[in-house]
Design a protein around this motif. Structure first.
Motif, PDB file in Angstrom:
ATOM      1  N   ASN A 199     -14.579  26.164  -5.276  1.00 13.25           N
ATOM      2  CA  ASN A 199     -13.340  26.283  -6.033  1.00 13.25           C
ATOM      3  C   ASN A 199     -13.024  24.989  -6.789  1.00 13.25           C
ATOM      4  N   ALA A 200     -13.083  25.070  -8.124  1.00 14.94           N
ATOM      5  CA  ALA A 200     -12.844  23.889  -8.953  1.00 14.94           C
ATOM      6  C   ALA A 200     -11.406  23.399  -8.847  1.00 14.94           C
ATOM      7  N   ILE A 201     -10.464  24.304  -8.583  1.00 14.41           N
ATOM      8  CA  ILE A 201      -9.068  23.888  -8.413  1.00 14.41           C
ATOM      9  C   ILE A 201      -8.909  23.082  -7.132  1.00 14.41           C
ATOM     10  N   TYR A 202      -9.553  23.525  -6.045  1.00 13.04           N
ATOM     11  CA  TYR A 202      -9.508  22.761  -4.800  1.00 13.04           C
ATOM     12  C   TYR A 202     -10.107  21.369  -5.010  1.00 13.04           C
ATOM     13  N   GLN A 203     -11.197  21.310  -5.788  1.00  9.63           N
ATOM     14  CA  GLN A 203     -11.794  20.007  -6.106  1.00  9.63           C
ATOM     15  C   GLN A 203     -10.784  19.107  -6.812  1.00  9.63           C
ATOM     16  N   MET A 204     -10.070  19.694  -7.779  1.00  9.01           N
ATOM     17  CA  MET A 204      -9.123  18.902  -8.556  1.00  9.01           C
ATOM     18  C   MET A 204      -7.983  18.383  -7.684  1.00  9.01           C
ATOM     19  N   VAL A 205      -7.582  19.186  -6.709  1.00  6.96           N
ATOM     20  CA  VAL A 205      -6.553  18.722  -5.779  1.00  6.96           C
ATOM     21  C   VAL A 205      -7.025  17.448  -5.074  1.00  6.96           C
ATOM     22  N   GLU A 206      -8.273  17.448  -4.632  1.00  7.37           N
ATOM     23  CA  GLU A 206      -8.819  16.257  -3.972  1.00  7.37           C
ATOM     24  C   GLU A 206      -8.898  15.073  -4.932  1.00  7.37           C
ATOM     25  N   VAL A 207      -9.308  15.347  -6.168  1.00  3.14           N
ATOM     26  CA  VAL A 207      -9.418  14.278  -7.164  1.00  3.14           C
ATOM     27  C   VAL A 207      -8.056  13.652  -7.426  1.00  3.14           C
ATOM     28  N   ILE A 208      -7.050  14.491  -7.632  1.00  3.97           N
ATOM     29  CA  ILE A 208      -5.710  13.977  -7.930  1.00  3.97           C
ATOM     30  C   ILE A 208      -5.192  13.117  -6.775  1.00  3.97           C
ATOM     31  N   GLN A 209      -5.351  13.609  -5.565  1.00  3.49           N
ATOM     32  CA  GLN A 209      -4.861  12.845  -4.417  1.00  3.49           C
ATOM     33  C   GLN A 209      -5.587  11.514  -4.290  1.00  3.49           C
ATOM     34  N   HIS A 210      -6.914  11.525  -4.523  1.00  2.00           N
ATOM     35  CA  HIS A 210      -7.680  10.283  -4.440  1.00  2.00           C
ATOM     36  C   HIS A 210      -7.237   9.301  -5.529  1.00  2.00           C
ATOM     37  N   LEU A 211      -7.014   9.806  -6.736  1.00  2.00           N
ATOM     38  CA  LEU A 211      -6.590   8.927  -7.819  1.00  2.00           C
ATOM     39  C   LEU A 211      -5.227   8.310  -7.513  1.00  2.00           C
ATOM     40  N   ARG A 212      -4.323   9.094  -6.966  1.00  2.00           N
ATOM     41  CA  ARG A 212      -3.004   8.565  -6.638  1.00  2.00           C
ATOM     42  C   ARG A 212      -3.108   7.492  -5.541  1.00  2.00           C
ATOM     43  N   ASN A 213      -3.904   7.777  -4.544  1.00  2.00           N
ATOM     44  CA  ASN A 213      -4.038   6.818  -3.440  1.00  2.00           C
ATOM     45  C   ASN A 213      -4.741   5.540  -3.880  1.00  2.00           C
ATOM     46  N   THR A 214      -5.679   5.684  -4.808  1.00  2.00           N
ATOM     47  CA  THR A 214      -6.496   4.539  -5.229  1.00  2.00           C
ATOM     48  C   THR A 214      -5.837   3.731  -6.338  1.00  2.00           C
ATOM     49  N   LEU A 215      -5.358   4.415  -7.372  1.00  2.00           N
ATOM     50  CA  LEU A 215      -4.903   3.719  -8.571  1.00  2.00           C
ATOM     51  C   LEU A 215      -3.439   3.295  -8.539  1.00  2.00           C
ATOM     52  N   ASP A 216      -2.592   4.093  -7.926  1.00  2.00           N
ATOM     53  CA  ASP A 216      -1.162   3.759  -7.938  1.00  2.00           C
ATOM     54  C   ASP A 216      -0.879   2.367  -7.373  1.00  2.00           C
ATOM     55  N   PRO A 217      -1.484   1.985  -6.237  1.00  2.00           N
ATOM     56  CA  PRO A 217      -1.228   0.625  -5.736  1.00  2.00           C
ATOM     57  C   PRO A 217      -1.735  -0.463  -6.681  1.00  2.00           C
ATOM     58  N   ARG A 218      -2.854  -0.195  -7.349  1.00  2.00           N
ATOM     59  CA  ARG A 218      -3.370  -1.182  -8.303  1.00  2.00           C
ATOM     60  C   ARG A 218      -2.399  -1.374  -9.458  1.00  2.00           C
ATOM     61  N   PHE A 219      -1.915  -0.259  -9.998  1.00  2.00           N
ATOM     62  CA  PHE A 219      -1.016  -0.350 -11.139  1.00  2.00           C
ATOM     63  C   PHE A 219       0.285  -1.053 -10.771  1.00  2.00           C
ATOM     64  N   ALA A 220       0.767  -0.779  -9.569  1.00  2.00           N
ATOM     65  CA  ALA A 220       2.025  -1.388  -9.129  1.00  2.00           C
ATOM     66  C   ALA A 220       1.901  -2.907  -9.005  1.00  2.00           C
ATOM     67  N   ALA A 221       0.669  -3.389  -8.823  1.00  2.00           N
ATOM     68  CA  ALA A 221       0.448  -4.824  -8.661  1.00  2.00           C
ATOM     69  C   ALA A 221       0.299  -5.551 -10.003  1.00  2.00           C
ATOM     70  N   ARG A 222       0.198  -4.776 -11.095  1.00  5.81           N
ATOM     71  CA  ARG A 222       0.087  -5.382 -12.422  1.00  5.81           C
ATOM     72  C   ARG A 222       1.449  -5.304 -13.105  1.00  5.81           C
ATOM     73  N   SER A 223       1.741  -6.276 -13.940  1.00  2.00           N
ATOM     74  CA  SER A 223       3.026  -6.221 -14.623  1.00  2.00           C
ATOM     75  C   SER A 223       3.021  -7.110 -15.857  1.00  2.00           C
ATOM     76  N   HIS A 224       3.769  -6.668 -16.860  1.00  2.00           N
ATOM     77  CA  HIS A 224       4.036  -7.458 -18.057  1.00  2.00           C
ATOM     78  C   HIS A 224       5.528  -7.774 -18.042  1.00  2.00           C
ATOM     79  N   PRO A 225       5.917  -8.988 -18.415  1.00  2.00           N
ATOM     80  CA  PRO A 225       7.326  -9.368 -18.257  1.00  2.00           C
ATOM     81  C   PRO A 225       8.318  -8.506 -19.037  1.00  2.00           C
TER      82      PRO A 225
END
Length: 392
Positions: free
Chosen positions: A208-234
């Protein structure tokens, strides 16, 4: 409010009402593909010609021209460009009432009143004043109305291809009369997962490609969100991403073979669109390495736009700060999270740009779009003062 103020409010209401009443919806936002900016271009050109300015139209897309006017001054040291887009989003949910400008007190309602015909009104009003005393200016003044800002930025791209030399630029967007020197950019791309179809009564035989996408989205949120939160422009803060569209499957009784999401990734100064996409690719590869039945990829890249970051010591920024101080408005440079035409001029022509105009972006693209006419009048004063202050 004095009689003079009331007169100027009325002048701004009349001009802005004329602009709002001219349909200029971007065809990309119209269900039937209608729309376009030709009527706006003709009206703006007539306003500039009435002021005695040299004008031209340049067809960027079929039936969709940019319009450009230039005020020549003696001993000019360059050209200060005032730029504003003429297109608006659609009116499907609002209806024809969107093109019937309505004034309540000092507030004007209608499609485009805030984004960005209020800015264009302020620029034209400023030119009406500047034309009276061109000897106060050190540079020629250009006014550019462009098409397609709301969709693919093809209007400003068309102007850049013309090769007209610009010393600095003021881009009209609703900033609540704040001086904006930094904006986010954006990159939009489509992510896809591929599975294996099967009858829904035997889901174990499919993937099921939709089930795959659910896993991808969750992984991206867990992986990328903390990185983005650590970057900032004044001025613009940290990077963000959002999923705006998802497609998957074609029938309830078929295990879907593909699923796609469209990602809108907002980039901050110092980042690139290529690097932003690559970060998603690498995160998905990390996940796929641990799950051999999961097959994510970047299916297409749909849009890339640069951020803006204009240095505080640029003369256009300093001129704007002096102008704002002269009119008792906050002069400190600010940042916004949306994109504008400014970044294209900065990156492709090395033109220092600021963004400035009346209106609250929160009203843009809504069915209650509006602008305060007192802000429109104030913007005209500031635009004119910037032109007088600018000394390259």
């Amino acid at each position: 409010m004095s009689v003079v103020d009331e007169t100027r409010i009325q002048e701004s209401a009349e001009l802005l009402s004329s602009l709002v009443g001219i349909p200029s919806m971007n065809p990309a936002f119209m269900a039937d593909g209608s729309g376009g900016e030709a009527g706006m271009a003709g009206f703006v050109e007539s306003q500039l010609r009435d002021l005695g300015m040299e004008t031209q139209q340049h067809e960027v897309l079929p039936g969709r021209p940019n319009v450009f006017g230039r005020l020549h001054v003696p001993n000019s040291k360059g050209m200060l460009l005032f730029e504003c887009h003429m297109d608006t989003v659609g009116i499907d949910t609002w209806g024809s009432e969107a093109l019937e400008p309505r004034v309540e007190g000092t507030t004007l309602h209608g499609r485009g009143s805030c984004d960005a015909k209020g800015c264009l009104t302020g620029m034209i009003l400023a030119l009406r004043e500047l034309i009276k005393q061109p000897e106060q200016l050190a540079v020629d003044i250009g006014l550019l109305g462009v098409v397609d800002e709301e969709y693919r930025f093809r209007g400003i791209e068309g102007f850049i291809k013309q090769g007209i030399q610009v010393t600095a630029a003021v881009i009209g967007e609703p900033t609540e009369l704040r001086l904006v020197t930094a904006t986010k950019g954006a990159v939009r791309f489509t992510l896809q997962t591929k599975g294996r179809p099967a009858h829904s009564s035997q889901p174990h035989k499919g993937n099921n490609a939709i089930y795959q996408m659910v896993e991808v989205i969750q992984h991206l949120r867990n992986t990328l969100d903390p990185r983005f939160a650590a970057r900032s422009h004044p001025l613009v803060g940290y990077p963000t991403w959002a999923i705006g569209i998802i497609h998957g499957g074609h029938a309830a009784n078929v295990i879907p073979e593909t699923c796609e999401i469209v990602v809108d990734r907002r980039i901050i100064p110092g980042e690139t669109s290529e690097g932003a996409v690559q970060e998603f690719e690498e995160a998905m590869q990390e996940l796929a390495a641990t799950k051999h039945d999961l097959h994510p990829s970047v299916a297409s890249r749909d849009l890339a736009d640069w951020p803006l970051d204009t240095a505080a010591d640029e003369e256009i920024v300093q001129a704007a700060m002096r102008a704002l101080q002269a009119h008792n408005l906050a002069p400190e440079p600010q940042g916004v999270t949306y994109g504008t035409d400014a970044s294209k001029l900065q990156v492709k022509q090395d033109v220092p740009c600021i963004v400035y105009g009346p209106g609250d972006i929160g009203y843009a693209h809504t069915d209650h779009e509006r602008v305060d006419l007192t802000e429109v009048v104030q913007s005209a004063d500031v635009y004119a003062q910037i032109a007088r202050e600018f000394r390259p």
